[in-house]
Design an enzyme around this catalytic site. Structure first.
Site, PDB file in Angstrom:
ATOM      1  N   ASP A 138       0.808  -1.213   0.000  1.00  0.00           N
ATOM      2  CA  ASP A 138       0.000   0.000   0.000  1.00  0.00           C
ATOM      3  C   ASP A 138       0.841   1.262   0.000  1.00  0.00           C
ATOM      4  OD1 ASP A 138      -2.739  -0.566   0.018  1.00  0.00           O
ATOM      5  OD2 ASP A 138      -2.649  -1.254   2.090  1.00  0.00           O
TER       6      ASP A 138
HETATM    7  C1  BGC Z   1       0.072   1.223   6.346  1.00  0.00           C
HETATM    8  C2  BGC Z   1      -0.399   0.130   5.509  1.00  0.00           C
HETATM    9  C3  BGC Z   1      -1.832   0.368   5.194  1.00  0.00           C
HETATM   10  C4  BGC Z   1      -2.006   1.731   4.553  1.00  0.00           C
HETATM   11  C5  BGC Z   1      -3.441   2.059   4.213  1.00  0.00           C
HETATM   12  C6  BGC Z   1      -0.178   2.519   5.665  1.00  0.00           C
HETATM   13  O1  BGC Z   1       0.224   3.539   6.489  1.00  0.00           O
HETATM   14  O2  BGC Z   1       1.431   1.069   6.595  1.00  0.00           O
HETATM   15  O3  BGC Z   1      -0.190  -1.068   6.177  1.00  0.00           O
HETATM   16  O4  BGC Z   1      -2.293  -0.613   4.340  1.00  0.00           O
HETATM   17  O5  BGC Z   1      -1.518   2.700   5.377  1.00  0.00           O
HETATM   18  O6  BGC Z   1      -4.207   2.324   5.338  1.00  0.00           O
HETATM   19  C1  NOJ Z   2      -1.649  -3.815   5.404  1.00  0.00           C
HETATM   20  C2  NOJ Z   2      -2.801  -3.796   4.476  1.00  0.00           C
HETATM   21  O1  NOJ Z   2      -3.982  -4.141   5.189  1.00  0.00           O
HETATM   22  C3  NOJ Z   2      -2.592  -4.756   3.339  1.00  0.00           C
HETATM   23  O2  NOJ Z   2      -3.673  -4.715   2.462  1.00  0.00           O
HETATM   24  C4  NOJ Z   2      -1.313  -4.433   2.640  1.00  0.00           C
HETATM   25  O3  NOJ Z   2      -1.108  -5.388   1.629  1.00  0.00           O
HETATM   26  C5  NOJ Z   2      -0.148  -4.409   3.597  1.00  0.00           C
HETATM   27  N1  NOJ Z   2      -0.429  -3.544   4.720  1.00  0.00           N
HETATM   28  C6  NOJ Z   2       1.137  -3.950   2.949  1.00  0.00           C
HETATM   29  O4  NOJ Z   2       1.085  -2.619   2.623  1.00  0.00           O
END
Ligand code: BGC
Ligand code: NOJ
Length: 818
Positions: free
Chosen positions: A489
């Protein structure tokens, strides 16, 4: 250093001191009513949706840590000066003897002794009820009688947790309660549009109650020293606005050696809109349908039988897959704790934990589909309806809302779509569901797009659109465009954000025709391989051929632009420059494409897979697990986005992201390297890490999302426990690839890839309604290679068990060898 131990027999983790490095929590509830509870009774409760229907307050980010909970106070009414304590340690933090918290499957029991009074509280949510039970048992171990006061308390949340935490100008005036016959009703906004209220009650006659927080606590006091508890009497306050609470007071006389139990209930109830009030026209809650429920669950026999029922429910779930290996950490996680975590991830996706506020994120499309990969055999019917819910939020373009709200089941507009990997995960979850159940009928289910009636198409067409979505969005190298992000993400190649506080995921400043993802290419191929099988099975031969061609093209694109010389590249940025290449100054190699491309079968024939995995071992593997990438980004890169917003070693900037490690375990298993696969498995196995709890800090019974990487000052420290794809993927890696008990479309494949020193292992697996006792023999101490399989003593061809033979139970013997 440990803070407790596993009681494998009871399937409990026993915490033996209250001051764990972080609150160590458990989840209560399996259906509609849920709670989160820490080892000192902190946490909160909600109905279905942690944001929209929250019953009790919790203060994240507060000091003292873990503020807000299901707090019980005991008071020695005979003591000269006020003498009260919390039998769960918080909030008074009085030193206790014999403190023990037992987190079990769907329940938590906390016990302690203080000045000769032993207290044990068991918290659980019965199946089929929207309430939680706190069963308190007190034993007087003093040589003389004692007069005690028991105070049980909750602080109500005004339903919408986001609004509750921000909209004070309104909320300080809307709070309303009712207290009738010893039951405290919290009915804020019931006068207008809500059809629901909550209640808090007890099996004993009340000596008093409070519903106004400051009346109970005393001005400027905290939950650690409520004035009313100090005084030994409540003031029967009725909250008008401000902060409604529930506080109940029970007086108790215990003879020497006497033991007594009592029950507190905290619950949620809905009334039909046309009969909210009783009498009609009044403002008094209609309690007719609730009263029998309360009466029922206050009965000790009912409490016992509903606990036994819950226990039985869990045992039945766990029976679906039980393993006995030479390794205790494997057994413990597979047989109990990994399943417990799968259940939490299935229920809450990434919404409510001690790290996910329950406010920000609903059900993730990518997340929930992946959670199903591990969950599907536990409750296939629930998995099926989750798949259909997810598909119903898909957009007509084949794209997907990144998240949806569990209560409304509608796509979340604020977050939107454009995460270009999202739709492909639906193909994987549907394939996993069919492989587990053999229920091809799911493909014919009509499902709407974007929750819009009239747009129904069968689920199979949704899958086709998912696949087409990728092909409609290819970049300059023929690789899939990344959009806002792919699995990672935080790899935001189209964002270019310079404004502080802007969301990297939703702010997209480039229209994104250049940045490409090698990861999505791998994921596409993996999904397409399932689509070929699915399409062939349902006589869509033409589609099957299209997918074969698409795989060839995608493989070619990866071969030409996705290979860096010794590993797979990660992506191309908006300038067409590679990400995850030896030519980069930082972020030279990423774990994701090595895992997904090998899983998709790339590089198996020409040795690139082995080379990629060797690069992982050399550059990314640490004793604490495999890092996401290396070196971490030392400063902010406008063209890379959030990934470089974290200091190196944390989160997406090069931590050990436990979700991705299993991809490498699977890849190693595919290459026949059982020792390596299991080694990677153990490095992040929570039970294995129990012995370094002071470093790991999170719960030793569930996976955390991340463990700080080598470049982090707190290397080895875990964060974000419970709600992570690590639960499903680690479960898939160990059960399907290392133990090798793998559902396929036409049966159960047995293809273990284990550490060669193992003599073998055995598994009980319920597959498509049949109980299989599988015994794997490894006389020659190999990693992999099935030489013979016998079903009920008869040799079969190959290693695929087709559950055709009659009978509900079968003995399956598998021999490994050269
Ligand atoms: C987090 C991710 C998450 C994304 C969207 C980021 O700050 O590290 O794990 O999926 O935000 O909420
Ligand atoms: C947490 C998110 O929930 C997931 O969808 C994503 O793949 C990982 N973080 C890595 O960014």
């Amino acid at each position: 250093m440990q803070f407790g131990y596993f009681d494998d027999e009871q399937r409990e983790y026993v915490i033996t001191r209250p001051d764990t490095p972080l609150p160590w929590i458990n989840y209560l509830g399996c259906e509609g009513f849920f709670g989160i509870i820490s080892n000192t009774a902190g946490g909160y409760s909600f109905y279905k949706d942690a944001r929209l229907r929250r019953l009790t307050r919790y203060r994240y980010n507060n000091a003292p840590l873990d503020t807000g909970g299901r707090y019980i106070y005991l008071r020695d009414d005979d003591a000269g000066s006020p003498n009260f304590w919390s039998p769960t340690w918080q909030p008074t933090r009085t030193p206790l003897q014999g403190y023990q918290c037992r987190h079990g499957m769907g329940y938590t029991t906390i016990q302690s002794t203080f000045s000769g009074i032993k207290a044990e509280t068991r918290y659980f949510i019965p199946l089929g009820a929207n309430l939680e039970i706190w069963q308190l048992t007190l034993a007087n171990q003093r040589p003389e009688a004692v007069n005690l006061s028991v105070f049980a308390t909750v602080e109500f949340c005004l339903w919408d947790a986001m609004d509750d935490a921000t909209n004070f100008q309104r909320n300080y005036s809307v709070g309303e309660v009712e207290v009738v016959d010893g039951v405290i009703y919290h009915k804020t906004e019931y006068r207008e549009r809500r059809d629901h209220f909550s209640f808090f009650t007890c099996s004993e006659r009340l000596a008093g109650f409070d519903t106004d927080r400051e009346a109970f606590l005393g001005a400027y006091r905290g939950w650690d020293s409520p004035a009313a508890v100090e005084r030994g009497a409540l003031s029967n306050s009725i909250a008008h606005g401000w902060q409604p609470i529930g506080a109940q007071h029970v007086r108790l006389h215990l003879e020497a050696g006497e033991q007594r139990s009592m029950v507190f209930l905290l619950g949620y109830h809905e009334n039909p809109l046309d009969s909210k009030f009783d009498p009609p026209g009044s403002q008094t809650i209609n309690k007719r349908s609730l009263t029998p429920i309360i009466q029922r669950y206050l009965q000790p026999t009912e409490v016992k039988s509903s606990f036994d029922q819950l226990h039985g429910y869990w045992l039945e779930l766990l029976e679906k897959f039980q393993v006995h290996t030479p390794d205790v950490h494997t057994d413990r996680m597979v047989n109990t704790w990994n399943v417990c975590q799968l259940m939490a991830a299935f229920n809450f996706s990434r919404s409510a934990s001690y790290f996910e506020s329950g406010i920000g994120r609903g059900m993730g499309f990518r997340d929930s589909n992946q959670d199903l990969l591990g969950f599907v055999h536990l409750l296939p019917a629930q998995a099926r309806s989750r798949i259909l819910d997810l598909a119903a939020t898909q957009l007509p373009t084949g794209g997907a809302y990144h998240q949806y709200q569990p209560l409304t089941r509608r796509g979340n507009n604020e977050v939107g779509s454009g995460f270009n990997d999202d739709p492909l995960w639906l193909v994987l979850s549907v394939a996993a569901y069919i492989k587990e159940t053999g229920d091809w009928g799911i493909l014919d289910e009509p499902v709407v797009y974007d929750n819009t009636p009239g747009t129904e198409e069968i689920l199979y067409e949704h899958l086709e659109r998912s696949m087409q979505y990728t092909l409609d969005r290819l970049g300059p190298h023929g690789l899939p465009l990344i959009g806002r992000a792919d699995w990672n993400d935080c790899l935001n190649l189209n964002c270019f954000s310079t404004s502080p506080g802007q969301s990297f995921q939703t702010t997209t400043n480039k229209d994104g025709k250049v940045a490409e993802s090698v990861f999505i290419a791998g994921l596409y191929i993996l999904a397409a391989r399932s689509m070929i099988q699915i399409a062939s099975m349902i006589a869509r031969e033409k589609s099957a051929r299209v997918y074969s061609q698409a795989i060839d093209q995608m493989e070619q694109a990866v071969g030409e632009a996705g290979w860096d010389g010794a590993w797979f590249r990660r992506a191309y940025d908006d300038f067409g420059e590679p990400v995850g290449s030896i030519t980069c100054s930082e972020g030279q190699i990423f774990i994701e494409p090595q895992g997904i491309c090998v899983m998709a079968g790339l590089g198996l024939a020409d040795g690139k897979a082995r080379q990629a995995l060797d690069s992982v071992a050399e550059r990314l593997a640490t004793p604490h697990g495999i890092q996401l990438h290396q070196p971490g980004y030392s400063h902010y890169y406008l063209n890379l986005g959030e990934i470089s917003s974290y200091p190196p070693g944390y989160k997406e900037n090069g931590s050990v992201f436990c979700h991705t490690n299993p991809w490498i375990m699977i890849a190693e298993a595919m290459l026949g390297n059982g020792a390596m696969a299991h080694d990677y498995y153990l490095n992040i196995n929570p039970s294995m890490r129990e012995q370094i709890s002071e470093v790991h800090r999170c719960e030793p019974y569930v996976y955390a999302q991340m463990i700080a990487g080598r470049e982090a000052p707190t290397y080895g420290e875990a964060k974000n426990s419970w709600l992570t794809g690590a639960a499903a993927w680690n479960y898939v890696a160990i059960t399907q690839w290392i133990l090798g008990i793998r559902p396929e479309f036409d049966g159960l494949l047995l293809d273990p890839c284990i550490p060669p020193e193992w003599d073998g292992f055995s598994v009980e697996r319920i597959f498509r309604g049949k109980l299989l006792h599988i015994c794997v023999h490894n006389p020659q101490h190999v990693s992999r290679g099935v030489t013979a399989v016998e079903v009920d003593g008869l040799k079969i061809e190959g290693n695929l068990v087709i559950c055709e033979p009659a009978g509900d139970e079968h003995q399956v013997d598998v021999w490994l060898g050269k």
